[in-house]
Design an enzyme around this catalytic site. Structure first.
Site, PDB file in Angstrom:
ATOM      1  N   THR A 214      50.027  45.054  33.702  1.00  0.00           N
ATOM      2  CA  THR A 214      49.579  45.516  35.014  1.00  0.00           C
ATOM      3  C   THR A 214      50.521  46.620  35.478  1.00  0.00           C
ATOM      4  O   THR A 214      51.712  46.386  35.666  1.00  0.00           O
ATOM      5  CB  THR A 214      49.584  44.357  36.027  1.00  0.00           C
ATOM      6  OG1 THR A 214      48.716  43.321  35.541  1.00  0.00           O
ATOM      7  CG2 THR A 214      49.095  44.827  37.382  1.00  0.00           C
TER       8      THR A 214
ATOM      9  N   GLU B 282      44.337  43.072  32.019  1.00  0.00           N
ATOM     10  CA  GLU B 282      43.954  41.684  31.732  1.00  0.00           C
ATOM     11  C   GLU B 282      43.583  40.973  33.024  1.00  0.00           C
ATOM     12  O   GLU B 282      44.125  41.258  34.096  1.00  0.00           O
ATOM     13  CB  GLU B 282      45.086  40.961  31.004  1.00  0.00           C
ATOM     14  CG  GLU B 282      46.456  41.006  31.686  1.00  0.00           C
ATOM     15  CD  GLU B 282      46.654  39.927  32.723  1.00  0.00           C
ATOM     16  OE1 GLU B 282      45.862  38.980  32.771  1.00  0.00           O
ATOM     17  OE2 GLU B 282      47.616  40.051  33.503  1.00  0.00           O
ATOM     18  N   PHE B 283      42.631  40.046  32.908  1.00  0.00           N
ATOM     19  CA  PHE B 283      42.209  39.224  34.046  1.00  0.00           C
ATOM     20  C   PHE B 283      42.285  37.757  33.652  1.00  0.00           C
ATOM     21  O   PHE B 283      41.312  37.006  33.763  1.00  0.00           O
ATOM     22  CB  PHE B 283      40.790  39.604  34.475  1.00  0.00           C
ATOM     23  CG  PHE B 283      40.657  41.028  34.948  1.00  0.00           C
ATOM     24  CD1 PHE B 283      41.007  41.388  36.241  1.00  0.00           C
ATOM     25  CD2 PHE B 283      40.201  42.019  34.088  1.00  0.00           C
ATOM     26  CE1 PHE B 283      40.896  42.703  36.671  1.00  0.00           C
ATOM     27  CE2 PHE B 283      40.083  43.340  34.508  1.00  0.00           C
ATOM     28  CZ  PHE B 283      40.426  43.678  35.799  1.00  0.00           C
TER      29      PHE B 283
ATOM     30  N   GLU C 281      46.136  31.726  34.394  1.00  0.00           N
ATOM     31  CA  GLU C 281      46.971  30.749  33.698  1.00  0.00           C
ATOM     32  C   GLU C 281      46.329  29.369  33.811  1.00  0.00           C
ATOM     33  O   GLU C 281      45.877  28.957  34.873  1.00  0.00           O
ATOM     34  CB  GLU C 281      48.387  30.747  34.277  1.00  0.00           C
ATOM     35  CG  GLU C 281      49.115  32.053  34.010  1.00  0.00           C
ATOM     36  CD  GLU C 281      50.588  31.979  34.365  1.00  0.00           C
ATOM     37  OE1 GLU C 281      51.225  30.940  34.076  1.00  0.00           O
ATOM     38  OE2 GLU C 281      51.103  32.955  34.920  1.00  0.00           O
TER      39      GLU C 281
ATOM     40  N   LYS D 178      42.696  46.528  38.597  1.00  0.00           N
ATOM     41  CA  LYS D 178      43.464  45.286  38.452  1.00  0.00           C
ATOM     42  C   LYS D 178      44.181  44.932  39.749  1.00  0.00           C
ATOM     43  O   LYS D 178      44.141  43.783  40.213  1.00  0.00           O
ATOM     44  CB  LYS D 178      44.476  45.430  37.311  1.00  0.00           C
ATOM     45  CG  LYS D 178      45.444  44.242  37.153  1.00  0.00           C
ATOM     46  CD  LYS D 178      44.691  42.938  36.916  1.00  0.00           C
ATOM     47  CE  LYS D 178      45.624  41.723  36.925  1.00  0.00           C
ATOM     48  NZ  LYS D 178      46.481  41.624  35.773  1.00  0.00           N
TER      49      LYS D 178
ATOM     50  N   CYS E 116      51.412  37.124  39.039  1.00  0.00           N
ATOM     51  CA  CYS E 116      50.482  38.229  39.318  1.00  0.00           C
ATOM     52  C   CYS E 116      50.317  38.538  40.803  1.00  0.00           C
ATOM     53  O   CYS E 116      50.635  39.639  41.254  1.00  0.00           O
ATOM     54  CB  CYS E 116      49.119  37.928  38.694  1.00  0.00           C
ATOM     55  SG  CYS E 116      49.133  37.944  36.891  1.00  0.00           S
TER      56      CYS E 116
ATOM     57  N   LYS F 169      50.831  26.510  39.849  1.00  0.00           N
ATOM     58  CA  LYS F 169      49.473  25.980  39.798  1.00  0.00           C
ATOM     59  C   LYS F 169      49.419  24.985  38.648  1.00  0.00           C
ATOM     60  O   LYS F 169      50.324  24.950  37.800  1.00  0.00           O
ATOM     61  CB  LYS F 169      48.453  27.109  39.592  1.00  0.00           C
ATOM     62  CG  LYS F 169      48.605  27.851  38.282  1.00  0.00           C
ATOM     63  CD  LYS F 169      47.554  28.939  38.105  1.00  0.00           C
ATOM     64  CE  LYS F 169      46.189  28.363  37.809  1.00  0.00           C
ATOM     65  NZ  LYS F 169      45.210  29.399  37.444  1.00  0.00           N
TER      66      LYS F 169
END
Length: 433
Positions: A121, A149-150, A153, A205, A261, A322
């Site tokens: 990113t 990238e998207f 995790e 992004k 991110c 998370k």
């Protein structure tokens, strides 16, 4: 195809492994010799559900290799992915020293046409900077492509193998052809490969992550209103999320977002906006709201104990930012820990995956339990910071026998309010009566 992936962090390892899974020959390169040797021997270096199985399969099939030698990795590669760290600087801007450092090295070793892909990113304009860095030492033909990238995790393998969309920033027809061929196995069900110019791709992004961060912070603001107005955020969320223009995802209130991110990308987009003399007020508010929300549950705890936490001992369930990851970057749990310790409390924590990473970062500032119930022993209250599945339906009888005081501060709204009242718990969650 023959592919090189520079960087074996989270994005690089997932990217390299998933490309190998579709039959490509992938060589991943990293300067960390210890990490590379570990990967060569079949020991995966991150926790990501589903990744280890295909990682081991592709090493066995000789489609996935690891090296510390950049020349060996890229000399025969048709496409070179840069999956390098872009950490935030002191002012929040993305630091491109790793990306541009590798670009400078590539200029000295390229031969023949290559496509260099920014998978990291990066701020708008980075493709131009990478191209300029390579051109200092290489006069041959090459293209620099943006391909953000998207990956989420915890479900990164599924996200990569079955993407909602693939965004590719390039104006080169040769690069478009190569990237189309590379991603064809991943979009067989018709999900699009969206081609655009490099700068639009780079901004896409940041825009996507910042918008999702905004949705989270907006619902946390609504939760604050619910607590003050006697409304129920779960009901509000259901009513709002059923509107197809809004959607149901990223509307769950809690103790703020974290990870590698959202915090970094929000900061970077704010800084990029400032650099072009635009005051991105919404994102500045999002960042402020998120920082405040991480401490919201601490305020609930202090209020209950009359602002005196000296000598109090708490159980903490969840350390990762998370569930289904061991990533603790910007994790709300760490902010909660610091605040409680500063107030004189002690903590015993449990997390299924993240304890080793927390130990590396904060050492013995807290105690660590072998399981969620052990963490409850002699606790004046339980704090829930991560919504791991095993926390959703615990054995409340065991809990009641272990915990000193039947008090729960739930930062992820895991339990039913009425049930907790029936079980005799003092139960505080986010935005609910």
């Amino acid at each position: 195809m023959k592919i090189a992936v520079v960087g074996t962090g989270y994005v690089g390892l997932v990217t390299g492994t998933c490309f190998a899974e579709t039959g490509n020959k992938v060589t991943c390169v990293d300067i960390d010799e210890t990490k590379v040797n570990k990967l060569k021997s079949g020991n995966i270096t991150i926790y990501e559900p589903g990744l280890e199985k295909i990682f081991l399969r592709n090493i066995k099939e000789n489609r996935l290799k690891f090296t510390t030698n950049l020349v060996d990795a890229v000399i025969d590669a048709e496409i070179i992915f840069l999956a390098l760290p872009t950490p935030p600087g002191a002012d929040g801007s993305a630091d491109l020293k790793y990306v541009l450092g590798v670009a400078d090295q590539l200029g000295k070793i390229l031969s023949g046409y290559k496509v260099i892909v920014n998978k990291s990113t990066v701020p708008v304009g980075t493709a131009d900077k990478v191209k300029a860095a390579i051109e200092k030492n290489y006069s041959g033909v090459f293209d620099v492509v943006s391909n953000p990238e998207f990956l989420r995790e915890g479900v990164a393998v599924d996200d990569f193998m079955k993407p909602d969309r693939v965004v590719v920033g390039t104006k080169s027809e040769s690069a478009k052809k190569l990237m189309s061929d590379l991603y064809a196995p991943f979009v067989r069900q018709g999900n699009p490969i969206i081609f655009m110019d490099e700068r639009s791709s780079e901004l896409t992004k940041y825009a996507a992550n910042s918008f999702l961060a905004t949705k989270i912070s907006f619902m946390n603001e609504i939760a604050q209103l619910c607590e003050r107005m006697g409304a129920d955020v779960d009901m509000v969320r259901s009513g709002v999320g059923s509107d197809e223009r809004i959607g149901k995802r990223f509307l769950f209130p809690g103790i703020g977002y974290g990870g590698s991110c959202f915090p970094k990308d929000v900061q970077a987009l704010i800084m990029s906006s400032d650099e072009v003399d635009y005051d991105f007020e919404i994102l500045k508010s999002v960042e402020k709201v998120n920082a405040r929300q991480k401490l919201h549950i601490v305020q609930k705890i202090k209020t209950y104990f009359n602002n005196d936490l000296r000598g109090k001992h708490f159980s903490l369930w969840g350390l990762a930012f998370k569930p289904n990851t061991d990533d603790i970057r910007e994790a709300p749990a760490l902010v909660i820990i610091d605040s409680l310790i500063e107030a004189g409390a002690t903590i015993c924590a449990y997390d299924p995956e993240a304890i080793p990473n927390v130990k590396k970062q904060i050492g013995d500032k807290i105690k660590y339990a072998e399981n969620q119930y052990e963490a409850l022993v002699n606790a004046d209250g339980l704090i829930i910071a991560t919504e791991w599945s095993e926390f959703r339906t615990p054995d409340f009888e065991i809990m009641g026998n272990k915990i000193k005081s039947k008090i729960i501060f739930d930062g992820r709204n895991l339990f039913d309010v009425n049930k907790m009242n029936e079980l005799g718990y003092y139960y505080k969650s986010i935005g609910r009566k």
